[in-house]
Design a protein around this motif. Structure first.
Motif, PDB file in Angstrom:
ATOM      1  N   GLY A 223     -65.358 -61.219  37.858  1.00  0.00           N
ATOM      2  CA  GLY A 223     -66.622 -61.930  38.048  1.00  0.00           C
ATOM      3  C   GLY A 223     -67.318 -61.554  39.342  1.00  0.00           C
ATOM      4  N   ALA A 224     -66.531 -61.154  40.368  1.00  0.00           N
ATOM      5  CA  ALA A 224     -67.110 -60.760  41.657  1.00  0.00           C
ATOM      6  C   ALA A 224     -67.508 -59.290  41.691  1.00  0.00           C
ATOM      7  CB  ALA A 224     -66.135 -61.058  42.783  1.00  0.00           C
ATOM      8  N   GLY A 225     -67.372 -58.599  40.568  1.00  0.00           N
ATOM      9  CA  GLY A 225     -67.823 -57.224  40.497  1.00  0.00           C
ATOM     10  C   GLY A 225     -66.750 -56.177  40.673  1.00  0.00           C
ATOM     11  N   LYS A 226     -65.485 -56.591  40.636  1.00  0.00           N
ATOM     12  CA  LYS A 226     -64.362 -55.664  40.819  1.00  0.00           C
ATOM     13  C   LYS A 226     -64.521 -54.893  42.134  1.00  0.00           C
ATOM     14  CE  LYS A 226     -64.537 -53.518  36.791  1.00  0.00           C
ATOM     15  NZ  LYS A 226     -64.048 -52.685  35.641  1.00  0.00           N
ATOM     16  N   GLY A 227     -63.907 -53.748  42.238  1.00  0.00           N
ATOM     17  CA  GLY A 227     -64.002 -52.976  43.462  1.00  0.00           C
ATOM     18  C   GLY A 227     -63.322 -53.676  44.634  1.00  0.00           C
ATOM     19  N   PHE A 228     -63.528 -53.129  45.836  1.00  0.00           N
ATOM     20  CA  PHE A 228     -62.889 -53.658  47.040  1.00  0.00           C
ATOM     21  C   PHE A 228     -63.317 -55.098  47.294  1.00  0.00           C
ATOM     22  CE2 PHE A 228     -62.095 -54.012  51.611  1.00  0.00           C
ATOM     23  CZ  PHE A 228     -60.835 -53.437  51.712  1.00  0.00           C
ATOM     24  N   ARG A 229     -64.596 -55.365  47.139  1.00  0.00           N
ATOM     25  CA  ARG A 229     -65.113 -56.718  47.388  1.00  0.00           C
ATOM     26  C   ARG A 229     -64.544 -57.715  46.396  1.00  0.00           C
ATOM     27  NH1 ARG A 229     -69.735 -58.934  45.056  1.00  0.00           N
ATOM     28  NH2 ARG A 229     -70.560 -60.787  46.107  1.00  0.00           N
ATOM     29  N   GLY A 230     -64.498 -57.345  45.120  1.00  0.00           N
ATOM     30  CA  GLY A 230     -63.973 -58.250  44.100  1.00  0.00           C
ATOM     31  C   GLY A 230     -62.498 -58.553  44.299  1.00  0.00           C
ATOM     32  N   VAL A 231     -61.710 -57.537  44.705  1.00  0.00           N
ATOM     33  CA  VAL A 231     -60.285 -57.748  44.932  1.00  0.00           C
ATOM     34  C   VAL A 231     -60.062 -58.682  46.116  1.00  0.00           C
ATOM     35  CG1 VAL A 231     -58.132 -56.609  45.599  1.00  0.00           C
ATOM     36  CG2 VAL A 231     -59.611 -55.566  43.897  1.00  0.00           C
ATOM     37  N   ILE A 232     -60.820 -58.503  47.190  1.00  0.00           N
ATOM     38  CA  ILE A 232     -60.682 -59.373  48.359  1.00  0.00           C
ATOM     39  C   ILE A 232     -61.005 -60.816  47.993  1.00  0.00           C
ATOM     40  CG2 ILE A 232     -61.760 -59.967  50.565  1.00  0.00           C
ATOM     41  CD1 ILE A 232     -61.804 -57.073  51.280  1.00  0.00           C
ATOM     42  N   ILE A 233     -62.106 -61.024  47.275  1.00  0.00           N
ATOM     43  CA  ILE A 233     -62.490 -62.385  46.886  1.00  0.00           C
ATOM     44  C   ILE A 233     -61.438 -62.988  45.956  1.00  0.00           C
ATOM     45  CG2 ILE A 233     -64.201 -63.748  45.628  1.00  0.00           C
ATOM     46  CD1 ILE A 233     -66.330 -61.799  46.629  1.00  0.00           C
ATOM     47  N   GLY A 234     -60.986 -62.207  44.984  1.00  0.00           N
ATOM     48  CA  GLY A 234     -60.016 -62.715  44.021  1.00  0.00           C
ATOM     49  C   GLY A 234     -58.704 -63.115  44.665  1.00  0.00           C
ATOM     50  N   ILE A 235     -58.149 -62.242  45.507  1.00  0.00           N
ATOM     51  CA  ILE A 235     -56.869 -62.550  46.149  1.00  0.00           C
ATOM     52  C   ILE A 235     -57.016 -63.687  47.151  1.00  0.00           C
ATOM     53  CG2 ILE A 235     -55.047 -61.618  47.626  1.00  0.00           C
ATOM     54  CD1 ILE A 235     -55.480 -58.910  46.331  1.00  0.00           C
ATOM     55  N   SER A 236     -58.114 -63.679  47.910  1.00  0.00           N
ATOM     56  CA  SER A 236     -58.307 -64.727  48.917  1.00  0.00           C
ATOM     57  C   SER A 236     -58.422 -66.110  48.292  1.00  0.00           C
ATOM     58  CB  SER A 236     -59.562 -64.433  49.746  1.00  0.00           C
ATOM     59  OG  SER A 236     -59.452 -63.199  50.412  1.00  0.00           O
TER      60      SER A 236
END
Length: 282
Positions: A136-149
């Motif tokens: 939902g956050a767009g995958k990629g580096f930004r999406g992974v950071i948001i998802g894990i956080s």
């Protein structure tokens, strides 16, 4: 008397061993993080004249179907995972600390809401929630950071909440409340000194979880993009070539990933033993 001296010597030796072990692990992890940062361009270098080489002295981890050095590529991928783990573990710890403090000083209504939120997030399958948020956050580096956080704070938040509620029910905190001290004074003066050591240990122990889950969702195709030398990308691509006998493409990156996770776990256990007075006397 002799037994007391002997136990104190053993305790001191154990603490020294823990400090040496954690220092060695931190040096190795720092070397991987720095080396991978310096080898970012080399990890992407393609040379078809050396493709599909088995492990040798020049290429310890072999090369892949595009002639990329798998040792350099693996170190670069682990460096990216360590940096990503540092960011996400820090954010998750701050979320857990804020919720733990809020549950203790903002009253029973806030505590009920925070406790219900923790139970709600814990009740959802972890990897499913992580994939949904990352996608939902767009995958990629930004999406992974948001998802894990946003998915790794729950266990630490529960621990900090329980610790904060225990401290806030103590007599000296109740006296401070009767003297008119506000919630933020109580949080900073009385709760933070008790919660910070727990938070530091929890932050270190969040590292291996963050790294493994980053590799997992990237392996499934919902994480970092395939052009980045991430461990999840390396392992996902290597699955296509195992049947061709190119075992080194998955074996060495997988073993190094396990080694990094175990080193972070060892550092976390050492920090926990050094900060916990009860552990120090064992």
């Amino acid at each position: 008397m002799k037994k007391t001296k002997k136990s104190s010597v053993l305790s001191g030796n154990r603490r020294q061993l823990m400090m040496i072990l954690s220092a060695v692990c931190l040096l190795l992890l720092g070397g991987i993080a720095l080396g991978g940062w310096c080898w970012q361009e080399e990890a992407l270098a393609v040379d078809f004249s050396r493709k599909n080489l088995a492990p040798c002295l020049q290429y310890p981890f072999g090369t892949d179907w595009m002639g990329r050095d798998m040792f350099v590529r693996t170190i670069a991928g682990l460096s990216l995972s360590i940096r990503l783990g540092a960011v996400t573990a820090g954010i998750s710890s701050l979320i857990a600390l804020a919720l733990g403090l809020g549950a203790a000083v903002l009253g029973k209504a806030a505590d009920s809401v925070i406790g219900g939120l923790i139970d709600l997030v814990l009740g959802i399958p972890h990897i499913l929630l992580l994939v949904l948020i990352s996608y939902g956050a767009g995958k990629g580096f930004r999406g992974v950071i948001i998802g894990i956080s946003l998915t790794h704070w729950t266990s630490l938040a529960r621990l900090l909440r329980a610790e904060a509620l225990q401290v806030v029910s103590s007599q000296y905190v109740q006296i401070a409340r009767r003297l008119g001290k506000g919630p933020w004074y109580l949080a900073g003066k009385h709760l933070m000194p008790h919660l910070i050591p727990q938070m530091l240990v929890g932050t270190v122990l969040l590292f291996p979880h963050a790294i493994l889950h980053e590799a997992s969702i990237t392996f499934l195709g919902f994480g970092l993009p395939p052009e980045q030398p991430a461990i999840g990308v390396i392992l996902s691509e290597s699955m296509k070539y195992l049947s061709m006998g190119r075992w080194w493409l998955a074996l060495f990156p997988g073993l190094l990933l396990v080694a990094v996770v175990l080193m972070f776990h060892a550092v976390g256990q050492a920090v926990s033993g050094l900060l916990d007075p009860g552990q120090a006397q064992k």
